[in-house]
Design an enzyme around this catalytic site. Structure first.
Site, PDB file in Angstrom:
ATOM      1  N   MET A  97      -4.054  11.456   2.497  1.00  0.00           N
ATOM      2  CA  MET A  97      -5.436  10.989   2.345  1.00  0.00           C
ATOM      3  C   MET A  97      -6.330  12.187   2.060  1.00  0.00           C
ATOM      4  SD  MET A  97      -5.479   7.746   2.603  1.00  0.00           S
ATOM      5  CE  MET A  97      -7.265   7.565   2.546  1.00  0.00           C
ATOM      6  N   ASP A 138      -4.818  10.124  -2.245  1.00  0.00           N
ATOM      7  CA  ASP A 138      -5.667   8.938  -2.181  1.00  0.00           C
ATOM      8  C   ASP A 138      -7.051   9.278  -1.633  1.00  0.00           C
ATOM      9  OD1 ASP A 138      -5.226   5.720  -0.451  1.00  0.00           O
ATOM     10  OD2 ASP A 138      -6.565   6.381  -2.050  1.00  0.00           O
ATOM     11  N   GLY A 196     -11.160  10.074  -3.610  1.00  0.00           N
ATOM     12  CA  GLY A 196     -11.950  11.061  -4.350  1.00  0.00           C
ATOM     13  C   GLY A 196     -11.227  11.642  -5.541  1.00  0.00           C
ATOM     14  N   MET A 244      -7.301  -3.234   5.152  1.00  0.00           N
ATOM     15  CA  MET A 244      -8.087  -2.640   6.240  1.00  0.00           C
ATOM     16  C   MET A 244      -8.375  -3.718   7.290  1.00  0.00           C
ATOM     17  SD  MET A 244     -10.767  -0.403   4.016  1.00  0.00           S
ATOM     18  CE  MET A 244     -10.170   0.746   2.775  1.00  0.00           C
ATOM     19  N   MET A 294      -3.971   0.156   6.357  1.00  0.00           N
ATOM     20  CA  MET A 294      -4.839   0.906   7.267  1.00  0.00           C
ATOM     21  C   MET A 294      -5.150  -0.034   8.424  1.00  0.00           C
ATOM     22  SD  MET A 294      -7.124   2.691   4.324  1.00  0.00           S
ATOM     23  CE  MET A 294      -6.592   1.470   3.127  1.00  0.00           C
ATOM     24  N   SER A 305      -6.964   1.752  -7.298  1.00  0.00           N
ATOM     25  CA  SER A 305      -7.182   0.985  -6.082  1.00  0.00           C
ATOM     26  C   SER A 305      -8.161  -0.151  -6.360  1.00  0.00           C
ATOM     27  CB  SER A 305      -7.772   1.882  -4.992  1.00  0.00           C
ATOM     28  OG  SER A 305      -8.371   1.062  -3.993  1.00  0.00           O
ATOM     29  N   HIS A 361      -1.230  -0.295   0.967  1.00  0.00           N
ATOM     30  CA  HIS A 361      -1.609   0.781   1.892  1.00  0.00           C
ATOM     31  C   HIS A 361      -2.186   0.119   3.141  1.00  0.00           C
ATOM     32  CE1 HIS A 361      -4.529   4.415   2.567  1.00  0.00           C
ATOM     33  NE2 HIS A 361      -3.647   4.276   3.550  1.00  0.00           N
ATOM     34  N   ASP A 417      -5.580  -1.772  -0.846  1.00  0.00           N
ATOM     35  CA  ASP A 417      -6.027  -1.184   0.429  1.00  0.00           C
ATOM     36  C   ASP A 417      -6.270  -2.254   1.477  1.00  0.00           C
ATOM     37  OD1 ASP A 417      -7.711   1.248  -1.478  1.00  0.00           O
ATOM     38  OD2 ASP A 417      -6.145   1.658  -0.005  1.00  0.00           O
ATOM     39  N   HIS A 446      -2.803  -0.235  -6.421  1.00  0.00           N
ATOM     40  CA  HIS A 446      -2.915   0.183  -5.012  1.00  0.00           C
ATOM     41  C   HIS A 446      -3.798  -0.815  -4.274  1.00  0.00           C
ATOM     42  CE1 HIS A 446      -2.877   3.300  -1.828  1.00  0.00           C
ATOM     43  NE2 HIS A 446      -4.168   3.051  -1.655  1.00  0.00           N
ATOM     44  N   PHE A 473     -13.297   3.556   2.904  1.00  0.00           N
ATOM     45  CA  PHE A 473     -14.208   3.200   1.804  1.00  0.00           C
ATOM     46  C   PHE A 473     -13.814   3.891   0.502  1.00  0.00           C
ATOM     47  CE2 PHE A 473     -17.018   1.061   4.629  1.00  0.00           C
ATOM     48  CZ  PHE A 473     -16.880   1.751   5.828  1.00  0.00           C
TER      49      PHE A 473
HETATM   50  C1  DX5 Z   1      -9.756   4.583   1.239  1.00  0.00           C
HETATM   51  C2  DX5 Z   1      -8.610   3.979   0.420  1.00  0.00           C
HETATM   52  C3  DX5 Z   1      -8.543   4.577  -0.960  1.00  0.00           C
HETATM   53  C4  DX5 Z   1      -9.821   4.314  -1.762  1.00  0.00           C
HETATM   54  C5  DX5 Z   1      -9.876   5.296  -2.911  1.00  0.00           C
HETATM   55  O1  DX5 Z   1      -9.577   4.247   2.590  1.00  0.00           O
HETATM   56  O2  DX5 Z   1      -7.373   4.196   1.056  1.00  0.00           O
HETATM   57  O3  DX5 Z   1      -7.418   4.036  -1.664  1.00  0.00           O
HETATM   58  O4  DX5 Z   1      -9.821   2.997  -2.258  1.00  0.00           O
HETATM   59  O5  DX5 Z   1     -11.123   5.116  -3.521  1.00  0.00           O
HETATM   60  P1  DX5 Z   1     -11.778   6.299  -4.376  1.00  0.00           P
HETATM   61  O6  DX5 Z   1     -10.761   6.615  -5.464  1.00  0.00           O
HETATM   62  O7  DX5 Z   1     -13.044   5.674  -4.905  1.00  0.00           O
HETATM   63  O8  DX5 Z   1     -11.994   7.435  -3.437  1.00  0.00           O
HETATM   64 ZN    ZN Z   2      -5.582   3.623  -0.189  1.00  0.00          ZN
END
Ligand code: DX5
Ligand code: ZN
Length: 218
Positions: free
Chosen positions: A138, A174, A176, A38, A69, A9, A67, A36, A34, A144
């Site tokens: 998720m 996705d 952690g 937002m 969001m 990501s 992705h 993200d 990936h 974040f």
């Molecule tokens: C969070 C995103 C994830 C995030 C993953 O809202 O959708 O894709 O970037 O980041 P890590 O791998 O650091 O948890």
């Molecule tokens: Zn994501």
């Protein structure tokens, strides 16, 4: 097991040099990138509009996995498809008409994904699996990078694998995901692992051993 794909990501990448960061992860074996998106409404953070995604496109050799969001999502599907997304994932929680949203993504000719927040049950996607190329589970609350993996989602992944059966639908995880949690989710049935901080925050992508050598350690 199916070959595990890594989708770094870029939310955790150097925001002043996406071209270099994207090339680095692809050189290290990343299959997907990936992105993200937002909107500061569906999630408490704000990232990339269609123009930014359009700028990333020429640097991505592999799959550009977008992705979303955002809520509402339908008004923006066309713009992200135009920007060059290969796969567009919408959140089931983003509005009342996820079936129509997935139809709209498919109508652009792109692959379609549906995403579930940690608190959302699998039943929410049971009647749209036939419209999906991917289900995103998720394993953090979205917004974040660098958050702690939510272990209750491992069981959800295993049950989702059972629900999907042998249909050609990816299970993407996705949040952690790192060298410790990646084997857990892969064993449960995930085949696309998103990783942001584990790939970029380790200083450089070369220092990230994610899973089975896909992103090689130095
Ligand atoms: C969070 C995103 C994830 C995030 C993953 O809202 O959708 O894709 O970037 O980041 P890590 O791998 O650091 O948890
Ligand atoms: Zn994501």
């Amino acid at each position: 097991d199916r070959r595990i794909k890594i989708a770094p990501s870029i939310l955790s990448a150097d925001f002043a040099d996406f071209g270099r960061e994207i090339r680095a992860v692809e050189e290290q074996g990343a299959d997907w990138v990936h992105v993200d998106v937002m909107d500061g409404h569906f999630v408490p953070n704000l990232t990339f509009g269609p123009p930014a995604v359009k700028a990333f496109r020429p640097h991505v050799k592999g799959v550009m996995d977008v992705h979303l969001m955002i809520a509402p999502v339908d008004p923006y599907i066309e713009a992200y498809a135009e920007a060059g997304a290969d796969l567009i994932t919408a959140h089931v929680e983003a509005g009342p008409h996820v079936h129509r949203t997935l139809q709209a993504i498919r109508a652009t000719g792109k692959k379609a994904g549906v995403a579930l927040n940690p608190g959302t049950s699998l039943e929410a996607v049971e009647y749209v699996l036939d419209l999906c190329d991917l289900v995103l589970v998720m394993s953090v609350n979205p917004g974040f990078g660098g958050q702690k993996f939510i272990h209750s989602q491992v069981d959800k992944i295993a049950r989702l694998r059972g629900m999907i059966g042998d249909r050609p639908i990816h299970i993407q995880v996705d949040g952690g995901v790192d060298a410790n949690t990646a084997p857990l989710v892969a064993k449960a049935g995930a085949d696309v692992l998103v990783a942001g901080s584990a790939v970029f925050r380790g200083g450089s992508v070369a220092q990230a051993e994610i899973y089975g050598g896909n992103i090689r350690a130095i």
